[in-house]
Design a protein around this motif. Structure first.
Motif, PDB file in Angstrom:
ATOM      1  N   LEU A   1      81.906  18.434  17.139  1.00  0.00           N
ATOM      2  CA  LEU A   1      80.823  19.312  16.702  1.00  0.00           C
ATOM      3  C   LEU A   1      80.926  20.693  17.342  1.00  0.00           C
ATOM      4  CD1 LEU A   1      77.803  16.823  16.767  1.00  0.00           C
ATOM      5  CD2 LEU A   1      79.157  17.569  14.793  1.00  0.00           C
TER       6      LEU A   1
ATOM      7  N   ILE B   1      73.925  22.709  19.848  1.00  0.00           N
ATOM      8  CA  ILE B   1      74.078  21.337  19.353  1.00  0.00           C
ATOM      9  C   ILE B   1      73.195  20.440  20.210  1.00  0.00           C
ATOM     10  CG2 ILE B   1      75.715  19.503  18.810  1.00  0.00           C
ATOM     11  CD1 ILE B   1      77.932  21.748  19.103  1.00  0.00           C
TER      12      ILE B   1
ATOM     13  N   GLY C   1      79.873  24.405  15.814  1.00  0.00           N
ATOM     14  CA  GLY C   1      78.533  24.844  16.181  1.00  0.00           C
ATOM     15  C   GLY C   1      78.449  25.385  17.585  1.00  0.00           C
TER      16      GLY C   1
ATOM     17  N   LEU D   1      77.088  27.422  14.224  1.00  0.00           N
ATOM     18  CA  LEU D   1      75.943  26.760  13.624  1.00  0.00           C
ATOM     19  C   LEU D   1      75.039  26.122  14.682  1.00  0.00           C
ATOM     20  CD1 LEU D   1      77.824  25.006  10.696  1.00  0.00           C
ATOM     21  CD2 LEU D   1      76.178  26.883  10.462  1.00  0.00           C
ATOM     22  N   SER D   2      73.774  26.023  14.327  1.00  0.00           N
ATOM     23  CA  SER D   2      72.837  25.214  15.101  1.00  0.00           C
ATOM     24  C   SER D   2      72.825  23.831  14.465  1.00  0.00           C
ATOM     25  CB  SER D   2      71.439  25.840  15.066  1.00  0.00           C
ATOM     26  OG  SER D   2      70.516  25.048  15.776  1.00  0.00           O
ATOM     27  N   ILE D   3      73.025  22.796  15.279  1.00  0.00           N
ATOM     28  CA  ILE D   3      73.160  21.433  14.744  1.00  0.00           C
ATOM     29  C   ILE D   3      72.141  20.530  15.421  1.00  0.00           C
ATOM     30  CG2 ILE D   3      74.745  19.538  14.261  1.00  0.00           C
ATOM     31  CD1 ILE D   3      77.073  21.466  14.703  1.00  0.00           C
TER      32      ILE D   3
ATOM     33  N   VAL E   1      72.656  21.181   9.613  1.00  0.00           N
ATOM     34  CA  VAL E   1      72.992  22.424  10.312  1.00  0.00           C
ATOM     35  C   VAL E   1      72.136  23.575   9.816  1.00  0.00           C
ATOM     36  CG1 VAL E   1      75.368  21.618  10.577  1.00  0.00           C
ATOM     37  CG2 VAL E   1      74.799  23.139   8.677  1.00  0.00           C
ATOM     38  N   SER E   2      72.064  24.611  10.640  1.00  0.00           N
ATOM     39  CA  SER E   2      71.392  25.846  10.267  1.00  0.00           C
ATOM     40  C   SER E   2      72.264  27.012  10.713  1.00  0.00           C
ATOM     41  CB  SER E   2      70.008  25.928  10.924  1.00  0.00           C
ATOM     42  OG  SER E   2      69.346  27.127  10.575  1.00  0.00           O
TER      43      SER E   2
ATOM     44  N   ALA F   1      76.242  15.979   7.721  1.00  0.00           N
ATOM     45  CA  ALA F   1      75.720  17.325   7.953  1.00  0.00           C
ATOM     46  C   ALA F   1      74.894  17.842   6.779  1.00  0.00           C
ATOM     47  CB  ALA F   1      76.879  18.285   8.240  1.00  0.00           C
TER      48      ALA F   1
ATOM     49  N   LYS G   1      65.473  19.438  10.692  1.00  0.00           N
ATOM     50  CA  LYS G   1      65.997  20.364   9.689  1.00  0.00           C
ATOM     51  C   LYS G   1      64.914  20.743   8.676  1.00  0.00           C
ATOM     52  CE  LYS G   1      68.696  22.952   7.288  1.00  0.00           C
ATOM     53  NZ  LYS G   1      69.946  22.555   6.629  1.00  0.00           N
TER      54      LYS G   1
END
Length: 292
Positions: free
Chosen positions: A151, A158, A155, A133-135, A121-122, A94, A171
């Motif tokens: 996940l 995803i 998140g 999270l956005s993954i 991740v974001s 990650a 990313k």
């Protein structure tokens, strides 16, 4: 219940590990700073004494470390993931690293019988705490499907975006967009303050229109309050923008705004502010206008 190892219990890694514990998984954590391990243990995790100890019985391994050399270090060597994880284990990196490094460590892991995914991740610290999270995930589609239940504990958005390295490429694009937005927000707040506008009211109405963004929602208040306690450190964003500009050069494309903001972030770090939240880019904007 899945046996999970989390390596790297920093601003992002620790809340992610806590959410995995809350989801009912058995989580072993390892970190160079032992106090972070103690915090995980207090929440129901297990203290690992080394990377090798953490991964030995793990079905899923998650790494969240700062940079490409750190990923290579925890992956390789006698104490590393590749030498000590069981065959068939899923390795979810990650961290935010160079796409070419992600491809190389994935190839090494796959050769050893592991199932590697690059899954940066974001969403920042709050997204990690809230488990939303956005993954963006690169790797084999079947490995992504197998890792998805884990996940989903950390998140909300995803998405499998392609083969190994694709997650890191997406990313990098994310970090480009975020950095440009932070600088634009900094300049907008400077503009509003210069005219004595009610900035709280202004950000409320701006947030409801086309100018609205998660950057405005999460970073506007920090700028107004001059509160730059780190959620995502400028030093790490500086590293990420180096990935962006380097990868753009390799692809033979230009990213003019990205290159300019990369210089601004680098200047802020050079001034000694690398430990601040990336909203601290506002300090440089203020200084340029003589309003420090």
């Amino acid at each position: 219940m899945t046996n999970i190892a989390v390596i790297g219990l920093g601003i992002m890694g620790l809340p992610m590990a806590r959410n995995l514990v809350k989801a009912g998984h058995a989580v072993a954590g390892y970190n160079r700073s032992p106090e972070r391990i103690e915090q995980l243990v207090a929440d129901g995790g297990r203290a690992a004494t080394s990377v090798a100890d953490a991964v030995a019985d793990a079905d899923v391994i998650i790494t969240m470390v700062p940079d490409s050399p750190d990923v290579a270090a925890v992956a390789g060597g006698e104490d590393g993931i590749i030498a000590n994880a069981k065959v068939g284990a899923i390795w979810v990196d990650a961290s935010s690293i160079r796409p070419d490094v992600a491809q190389q460590v994935a190839a090494d892991a796959r050769a050893a019988g592991l199932r590697p995914l690059d899954a940066p991740v974001s969403g920042g610290e709050q997204g990690a705490v809230d488990g939303v999270l956005s993954i963006m995930v690169g790797g084999e589609a079947s490995d992504f499907e197998a890792a998805l239940p884990v996940l989903e504990a950390v998140g909300r958005t995803i998405v499998h975006v392609g083969p190994s390295g694709a997650g890191q490429t997406v990313k990098a694009a994310n970090q480009l967009i975020v950095a440009v937005n932070i600088q634009a927000l900094a300049e907008a707040i400077l503009f509003l303050e210069a005219y004595g506008v009610d900035t709280d009211a202004a950000l409320t109405v701006l947030g409801g229109g086309l100018a609205g963004s998660k950057v405005l929602d999460q970073k506007g208040r920090k700028m107004l309050d001059r509160d730059f306690a780190p959620g995502f450190r400028l030093a790490l964003h500086d590293k990420d923008l180096g990935i962006v500009t380097g990868a753009a050069r390799e692809a033979g494309i230009v990213v003019p705004l990205g290159a300019h903001v990369a210089q601004l972030v680098g200047s802020t770090v050079a001034k000694g502010d690398g430990g601040l939240d990336h909203s601290g880019l506002f300090k440089l904007t203020l200084a340029a206008a003589g309003r420090e």
